[in-house]
Design a protein around this motif. Structure first.
Motif, short mmCIF file in Angstrom:
data_model
loop_
_atom_site.label_atom_id
_atom_site.label_comp_id
_atom_site.label_asym_id
_atom_site.label_seq_id
_atom_site.Cartn_x
_atom_site.Cartn_y
_atom_site.Cartn_z
N LEU A 313 0.82 -1.28 -0.10
CA LEU A 313 0.10 0.06 -0.02
C LEU A 313 0.81 1.18 -0.01
CD1 LEU A 313 -3.00 -0.76 2.33
CD2 LEU A 313 -3.04 -0.59 -0.14
N ALA A 314 2.02 1.05 0.67
CA ALA A 314 2.94 2.27 0.90
C ALA A 314 3.58 2.62 -0.57
CB ALA A 314 4.06 2.20 1.83
N SER A 319 3.50 6.08 -5.22
CA SER A 319 3.59 6.05 -6.75
C SER A 319 2.41 7.10 -7.12
CB SER A 319 3.12 4.70 -7.45
OG SER A 319 2.92 4.69 -8.73
N ILE A 320 1.19 7.38 -6.50
CA ILE A 320 0.26 8.24 -6.58
C ILE A 320 0.70 9.48 -6.11
CG2 ILE A 320 -1.87 9.04 -6.02
CD1 ILE A 320 -2.77 6.04 -5.58
N LYS A 321 1.48 9.55 -5.37
CA LYS A 321 2.07 10.90 -4.81
C LYS A 321 3.07 11.66 -5.91
CE LYS A 321 4.75 12.61 -1.20
NZ LYS A 321 5.54 12.13 0.00
N ASP A 327 -4.20 8.23 -14.78
CA ASP A 327 -5.26 8.57 -15.93
C ASP A 327 -5.27 7.91 -16.88
OD1 ASP A 327 -6.17 10.01 -18.04
OD2 ASP A 327 -5.11 12.18 -17.57
N LEU A 328 -6.12 7.09 -17.23
CA LEU A 328 -6.43 6.08 -18.21
C LEU A 328 -5.99 6.61 -19.46
CD1 LEU A 328 -6.85 3.02 -18.78
CD2 LEU A 328 -9.40 3.47 -18.64
N LYS B 280 1.78 1.38 -10.58
CA LYS B 280 1.21 1.48 -9.45
C LYS B 280 0.32 2.43 -9.07
CE LYS B 280 4.13 -2.05 -7.29
NZ LYS B 280 5.53 -2.37 -7.24
N ASN B 281 0.55 3.43 -9.91
CA ASN B 281 -0.23 4.90 -9.49
C ASN B 281 -1.97 4.45 -9.99
OD1 ASN B 281 0.61 5.00 -12.03
ND2 ASN B 281 -0.01 7.24 -12.13
#
Lengths: 341, 616
Positions: A313-314, A319-321, A327-328, B280-281
């Motif tokens: 999860l981290a 990765s999102i951060k 964005d597909l 992973k995002n």
């Protein structure tokens, strides 16, 4: 206002299915203790999942009024790993036998432990294959005469404690079917540990291997053969606690407290000590051997180490951060495009 | 003297050298550039299974064939027009594919006594020196020497310098085909961004190769391949495995489900893992399991928890997953199994392509364990097919095989990528919470698709147990009742059959709707069949082509189509697998056309077969 729901009881975890273990099977006691302990853990029933492989022990999920999966031989640890990775918030319990987890599922067992998923693994050890009617198991002692080993098994047995610690398990404890109070205590400890908790439960198969653990459970022999370990307390056993264990270098030695040995020199159990836990796991002598060490019960070892699902999860959060929420359209587009008009 | 510019409609180039010469990189760079300039393309990387097969030997030859054109391209080309060889073994292994009159660009340094011996040329024979290559145009370039000269002042060691030989070749080919190098320059700058010295060295060699073409008077012809007249739209280049990964992500994102990918590395499926783990995002969870069995079991665990469990492998790995796929069939939960086929049995031909796992997907489980099977036919088609596999798995609560193979997994082509808004919706309905006063939850009660409810842990009132032992209809309790077992076997089979109500009808790709000959194909034979049928139709032959994506169940109108033709020909890269299913189901006397060489069909082979059948 609705009244608050009544707290759950052991009965709430009993299913409408007939329990089909042989009369006198040690599994009944384990089922009872688990059903007794669960209401005390404060986990909503729908958040609990029991996953098992194949074997007598693996019928366990059918008897628990929770979510459950009776999977395939040896693979419960692998199924539970995927489930826990997908749903870290669930309370996942793996129920397995010595054959299921250490033979066909041996590979998954060690990898579950090194990854340290936060699950509870109960190994019902009866040192025999029960469901396939009485062949020796990887936990059977050498020389064991069974249907598949009429001249005695020539396999060297697995030592589950040493195996678990060798795979860097962060929690290992041993209990037995005939000691319900101890078992309930250990189950609670196992649940409160964050990480893979291995609980080996000596379980009597009264049909194919009756009395395998009798020396540890029967009144006449229990005192001399079992050693209950508890953090901060010295390693004492025997009639009226007349025997103790002292460390001579790295070698455990039995001393007689009634014959001049001092209680102050005894090994004090410390479940955070990895080296001592390894030594303790090697207390695996044949009770028939002269001057043998008693068999330890209780929590051998507990360590804090990050859990796989948390790290997973981290990384996703990281990765999102750094890249932003996926964005597909940008992904489908890629980096290099060209237009044809 | 300046070189003349000759315009060609399409060109196939084969880059060949030692595995380790950077052949694949050279090939993909030229491909990307050609694609960006608007050519239609198709590629075929072909390399040995060993990471570093013995240098200079025939076994160690790595090849990359690229077909690009100003016309539509469906295959990497039956042969090539230009053969670039880094050593004698590369020439020997690939010469038979070069068209008469074709161009050979040879690195002379790779033709010394040692290399000739390793390539098993007889003593004293050097194909560059005798007249054996007279029917080709041979350009000899000492690539090694020129690369070393270009980097003489770089301070780099010889070994490191020699590693950039491939850039010299790439630069030269860019000159030869009148391409600019911007795309590769940007690529090198990005690839080696932490090693500015390597960026500089590679750019220097790349440009040296280009300028060599320009300044040396030996080469008097340059070629131009104009942009293709293709369907209007915005394109990108994509490889099959990459498209597969994107299809999985798109299905998850579009349906709002979490994607869990449990796998164990295996050629040629590993690139799906590599691609997914980069994203992973998107909330993608990738799990590199300890073995194939754990890989599929982890995916099953994740699906039980309400995620979309996916696993990928190739034939040998799928064999190991068999028992667990049977479990998923019994649990009736979504599971997508990607099988990127290769030559078999056992370890077989790890880097070579084959279509020999169809019957494994269809029947490779104990008992009667039906699963849906769908198959991709081109690199970009892997996207839509993977997406469909997810949709069927989720909506029908079943394991679905997604079939691909080494040829399309590693191959690439231009792709009009879709917009997310245009993707087919995927409906996910988890079973809803229940109160104590509600009727007892029945985990195996089915809907109109015969799918059971997806009841995930954490939902109040749905506590239930599933497992691999036969289930009692509706309750899901263990049952050994003979009648119930037969009923459940039939229900599970009927559930798969009913998927046909929810998938498109079979269409004819090309040719008349009724006639003399139908070519029925599946999977990666698409391009070769398509090309052959286009040619045959142009020559007036009565032939049509249909390509099946839905292999189990078949589209509802497939039988009808088959009986519209006098003869049905089924080319397969195996000894005849789909043909067994088709004959079994429709009792049609289809003719098999088979190749089991670890190599795709050439369009010529198919064309010849068409002619043979219609000339009779």
């Amino acid at each position: 206002m609705e009244s608050t729901l009544a707290p759950l009881t052991a009965k709430d975890f009993v299913t409408d299915q007939d329990v089909r273990w042989c009369p006198g099977c040690g599994d009944y006691s384990i089922l009872k203790q688990v059903q007794t302990v669960l209401p005390e853990l404060g986990i909503a029933r729908e958040n609990i999942v029991f996953v098992s492989g194949i074997g007598c022990s693996s019928r366990f999920p059918y008897y628990m009024e929770t979510f459950g999966m009776h999977s395939i031989h040896g693979r419960a640890a692998a199924v539970a790993s995927g489930l826990k990775a997908a749903r870290p918030e669930l309370s996942v319990w793996i129920v397995s036998g010595d054959g299921d987890s250490m033979s066909i599922g041996g590979n998954h067992l060690i990898h579950l432990l090194r990854r340290n998923f936060n699950v509870n693994l109960l190994i019902f050890n009866n040192e025999i294959y029960g469901l396939t009617k009485g062949q020796y198991s990887p936990a059977s002692p050498a020389g064991k005469i069974t249907k598949s080993s009429p001249m005695g098994s020539i396999d060297h047995p697995f030592n589950p404690a040493a195996l678990a610690l060798g795979a860097d398990a962060t929690f290992f404890a041993r209990s037995m079917d005939r000691d319900p109070i101890h078992m309930r205590e250990i189950l609670k400890r196992s649940n409160s540990h964050k990480g893979s908790s291995v609980v080996e439960i000596y379980q009597n198969c009264n049909v194919f291997n009756d009395g395998a653990f009798e020396v540890f459970t029967e009144k006449g022999t229990k005192k001399m053969e079992t050693l209950f370990v508890e953090t901060g307390k010295p390693l004492v056993f025997g009639d009226g606690g007349n025997k103790g264990i002292k460390l001579d270098g790295f070698t455990p030695t039995i001393v007689d407290l009634t014959a001049g040995a001092s209680a102050n020199d005894l090994w004090i159990h410390d479940e955070t000590d990895r080296v001592k836990a390894q030594i303790l796991s090697r207390f695996f002598d044949d009770p028939k051997m002269e001057n043998h060490l008693p068999r330890p019960f209780g929590v051998f070892y507990e360590e804090k180490r990050f859990c796989y699902e948390d790290a997973m999860l981290a990384q996703i959060a990281e990765s999102i951060k750094t890249k932003g929420d996926g964005d597909l359209d940008a992904l489908l587009r890629g980096k290099n495009t060209w237009k044809i008009n | 003297m300046s070189a003349t510019l000759e315009t060609r409609k399409n060109v196939a180039i084969m880059f060949a050298g030692d595995s380790g010469d950077g052949i694949q990189l050279t090939g993909t760079q030229f491909t990307d550039t050609a694609a960006l300039l608007g050519n239609d393309i198709s590629t075929f990387p072909n390399f040995p299974a060993e990471i570093r097969a013995p240098q200079g030997t025939l076994a160690g030859v790595s090849g990359y064939q690229l077909h690009f054109g100003s016309v539509e391209i469906f295959t990497p080309g039956d042969g090539c027009d230009v053969l670039v060889v880094m050593n004698a073994a590369a020439l020997k292994a690939n010469l038979k594919g070069l068209h008469t009159g074709g161009i050979i660009i040879a690195n002379t340094d790779g033709f010394d006594a040692k290399n000739l011996k390793l390539a098993k040329y007889p003593d004293g024979v050097n194909p560059l020196k005798d007249s054996s290559l007279d029917k080709y145009k041979v350009y000899e370039i000492d690539v090694t020497k020129m690369t070393r000269t270009a980097l003489a002042d770089s301070g780099m060691g010889t070994k490191e310098i020699d590693r950039s030989k491939n850039m010299f070749v790439l630069g030269f080919i860019y000159w030869m085909f009148n391409r600019n190098m911007d795309n590769s320059i940007a690529f090198l700058k990005d690839k080696f961004k932490k090693r500015p010295d390597l960026v500089e060295a590679n750019l220097k060699v790349l440009k040296a190769g280009y300028h060599f073409g320009e300044t040396t008077e030996t080469f008097n012809a340059r070629y131009e391949v104009k942009a293709a007249v293709m369907q209007k739209g915005e394109y990108r280049n994509i490889m099959g495995n990459q498209a597969t990964a994107l299809g999985l992500i798109a299905a998850a994102k579009k349906s709002g489900i979490e994607l869990f990918f449990g796998t164990y590395p295996i050629t040629p499926a590993s690139d799906i893992l590599h691609e997914l783990s980069k994203h992973k995002n998107f909330g993608v969870k990738t799990f590199q399991a300890e073995d194939e069995i754990a890989a599929v079991c982890s995916a099953i665990g994740a699906s039980f928890g309400g995620s979309l469990g996916v696993t990928a492998s190739s034939g040998p790995g799928i064999a190991l997953k068999g028992e667990a796929i049977g479990l998923a069939t019994m649990l009736e939960i979504p599971l997508v199994i990607c099988n990127v086929q290769r030559g078999g049995p056992s370890t077989g031909l790890p880097t070579k392509t084959e279509q020999a796992d169809l019957l494994q997907a269809m029947y490779g489980r104990n008992g009667e364990g039906p699963a849906a099977i769908i198959s991709a036919s081109t690199p970009s088609d892997c996207f839509e097919t993977a997406y469909e596999a997810c949709r069927i798995a989720i909506e029908h609560m079943t394991p679905v095989f997604f079939m691909s193979d080494g040829y399309i997994a590693n191959g690439s082509e231009p792709w009009i990528f879709p917009q997310s808004k245009d993707l087919k919706p995927i409906k996910i309905e988890y079973a809803k919470e229940r109160n104590p006063e509600d009727a007892k939850f029945l985990p195996y009660k089915r809907d109109e698709k015969l799918a059971r409810p997806w009841a995930i842990p954490g939902t109040k009132g749905l506590e239930h147990r599933v497992g691999g032992i036969e289930k009692e209809n509706e309750t899901g309790n263990i049952s050994y009742d003979p009648d119930n077992h037969e009923l459940m076997v039939k229900l599970r089979a009927e559930k798969i059959e009913r998927i046909a109500d929810y998938v498109p009808l079979q269409t004819i790709d090309n040719g008349p709707a009724k006639g003399k000959l139908l070519i029925l194909g599946w999977g990666s034979t698409y391009g070769s069949i398509k090309t052959a049928v286009i040619e045959a139709l142009a020559e007036g032959y009565d032939v049509a082509h249909a390509h099946v994506r839905y292999l189990n169940p078949f589209p509802k109108n497939l039988g009808e189509i088959l009986f519209n033709y006098e003869t049905v020909l089924m080319p397969e890269i195996n000894s005849g697998q789909l043909i067994k299913l088709v004959r079994d189901k429709y009792l049609v006397p289809a003719i098999g056309f088979n190749k089991v060489k670890g190599m795709p069909f050439t369009s010529t082979e198919i064309k010849e077969k068409i002619v043979e059948l219609l000339k009779k």
